[in-house]
Design an enzyme around this catalytic site. Structure first.
Site, PDB file in Angstrom:
ATOM      1  N   ASP A  57       2.769  11.163  40.240  1.00  0.00           N
ATOM      2  CA  ASP A  57       3.143  11.326  38.829  1.00  0.00           C
ATOM      3  C   ASP A  57       4.355  10.467  38.501  1.00  0.00           C
ATOM      4  OD1 ASP A  57       5.634  12.951  39.256  1.00  0.00           O
ATOM      5  OD2 ASP A  57       4.170  14.328  40.139  1.00  0.00           O
ATOM      6  N   VAL A  58       4.644  10.349  37.239  1.00  0.00           N
ATOM      7  CA  VAL A  58       5.672   9.420  36.766  1.00  0.00           C
ATOM      8  C   VAL A  58       7.046   9.746  37.320  1.00  0.00           C
ATOM      9  CG1 VAL A  58       6.146  10.751  34.672  1.00  0.00           C
ATOM     10  CG2 VAL A  58       6.570   8.281  34.669  1.00  0.00           C
TER      11      VAL A  58
END
Length: 405
Positions: free
Chosen positions: A264-265
């Protein structure tokens, strides 16, 4: 008959002294009379109708002095001389057994050899390929034989046209031609070095880029998407590598890179980037069962109950996920937050974050440091990457063929 006849018999007898003596005896005169008025008369007497049976002669007593009856066999002894034996020789018993069964050993061996030979000939005839003329084989190879090419959608994706799903959409829309004919089947086998392939009017290069593999230390704020509209994609970190591609590989299109799995970011750490779809599928598929190690920095104090809660697992997307191991790492100097080492293998979306959250803790930062047997190099800075060698790929469970760079 005439008058009565007188007969004389001489009886010879042997005495105990073996002396031969002769005695003459005169038989009485026989008179026969008939029922008619014949002048001849006969006197005939018959024995009674039921004569007394004569007693059976007494059997002579057997002489058992010599033992049971024995049939002697003349056999050759161990010393080479003949001798008498009460048992027949072994060769005679063997011949009698063969004569009783009606099968000789030589006949049995010969039958077995013929059977094996027949089975072998049948097997050879079944395996042997039919022979055809050179013209027939050439016609088959040119029109029917599988040339060993790859699927059209895979070739387009490897050439950097687009993702495989987007390439399939181009094929369905009729924007791809193979050897002058529109092809609407993504599974069509093609060989770019032999087949002429056009996409949207542009010729696909004959040469394909070789497989490349990278380990990237993903920084925070980058997403694992290869779309052109994404401004901060991890693929943009390889712009310098792709810009130098034409100088080293003239006439070969640059590889279309994509990530193996996703982070994820907000998560940093180890990320594999490649253009090998088969390798990516093998590494990211749940059946590979590769373990992944994360270092989670959390806010607040970590107690034993937190570790127990994380180790018991939690339910994610309807599946109960349990980590392989959970460990509280020692405090680092000048570090105000506790660190947890968590190893998982399911690979569910936000799995580590959900495990920590279910224990009542909050993650401050999350970093992946290992996939399978490959660990992120400690000296690899954020946003930097290294090209993997065969030893690294073996640690990841991959195997590649030697290619010309």
């Amino acid at each position: 008959m005439g008058s009565a006849a007188t007969m004389a018999m001489t009886v010879l007898c042997f005495t105990k002294s073996n002396k031969l003596t002769s005695t003459f005896r005169t038989l009485p005169r026989l008179t026969c009379s008939s029922l008619s008025n014949s002048p001849f008369k006969f006197n005939i007497s018959f024995s009674p109708s039921n004569p007394k049976p004569k007693p059976d002669p007494k059997p002579e007593p057997e002489n058992d002095d010599d033992g049971p009856l024995m049939i002697p066999w003349i056999v050759r002894g161990e010393d080479g001389n003949f001798k008498l034996s009460s048992e027949p020789p072994p060769s005679f018993l063997k011949d009698m057994a063969i004569a009783k069964t009606g099968t000789k050993k030589s006949d049995k061996i010969q039958t077995t050899k013929i059977k094996k030979k027949t089975e072998k000939e049948t097997k050879v005839h079944a395996v042997a390929q039919p022979q055809y003329s050179k013209a027939a084989r050439r016609f088959y190879n040119e029109n029917f034989k599988d040339s060993g090419g790859e699927r059209l959608s895979k070739v387009l994706a490897a050439s950097g046209v687009a993702s495989r799903r987007s390439c399939e959409e181009l094929i369905f829309e009729g924007k791809v031609t193979v050897n002058g004919s529109v092809c609407n089947t993504p599974q069509t086998k093609v060989d770019p070095s032999k087949d002429i392939i056009y996409v949207n009017g542009s010729r696909l290069p004959k040469r394909q880029p070789h497989k490349v593999y990278f380990a990237l230390n993903k920084p925070k704020g980058y997403i694992c998407s290869s779309g052109e509209k994404e401004s901060k994609s991890v693929i943009s970190l390889f712009d310098d590598y792709l810009s130098r591609w034409d100088k080293k590989h003239a006439g070969v299109p640059p590889p279309r890179l994509f990530t193996v799995g996703r982070l994820d970011v907000a998560t940093t750490g180890l990320l594999i980037v490649t253009n090998d779809g088969d390798f990516a599928q093998k590494l990211s598929h749940p059946s590979s069962n590769f373990s992944k190690e994360y270092i989670a920095t959390v806010d607040g104090l970590v107690h034993k109950r937190h570790l127990m809660a994380i180790s018991e697992g939690t339910t994610i997307e309807g599946v109960h996920c349990v980590p392989d191991s959970v460990e509280l790492l020692p405090n680092m100097p000048n570090a105000q937050r506790a660190r947890l080492r968590i190893v998982v293998h399911d690979g569910r979306k936000h799995e580590v974050r959900e495990l920590v959250k279910s224990a009542g803790l909050e993650i401050y930062s999350l970093k992946r440091v290992r996939i399978g047997g490959f660990r992120l190099p400690p000296d690899l800075g954020l946003g930097k990457y290294i090209e993997l060698n065969p030893t690294n790929l073996k640690a990841l469970g991959g195997k590649v063929n030697k290619v010309d760079s």
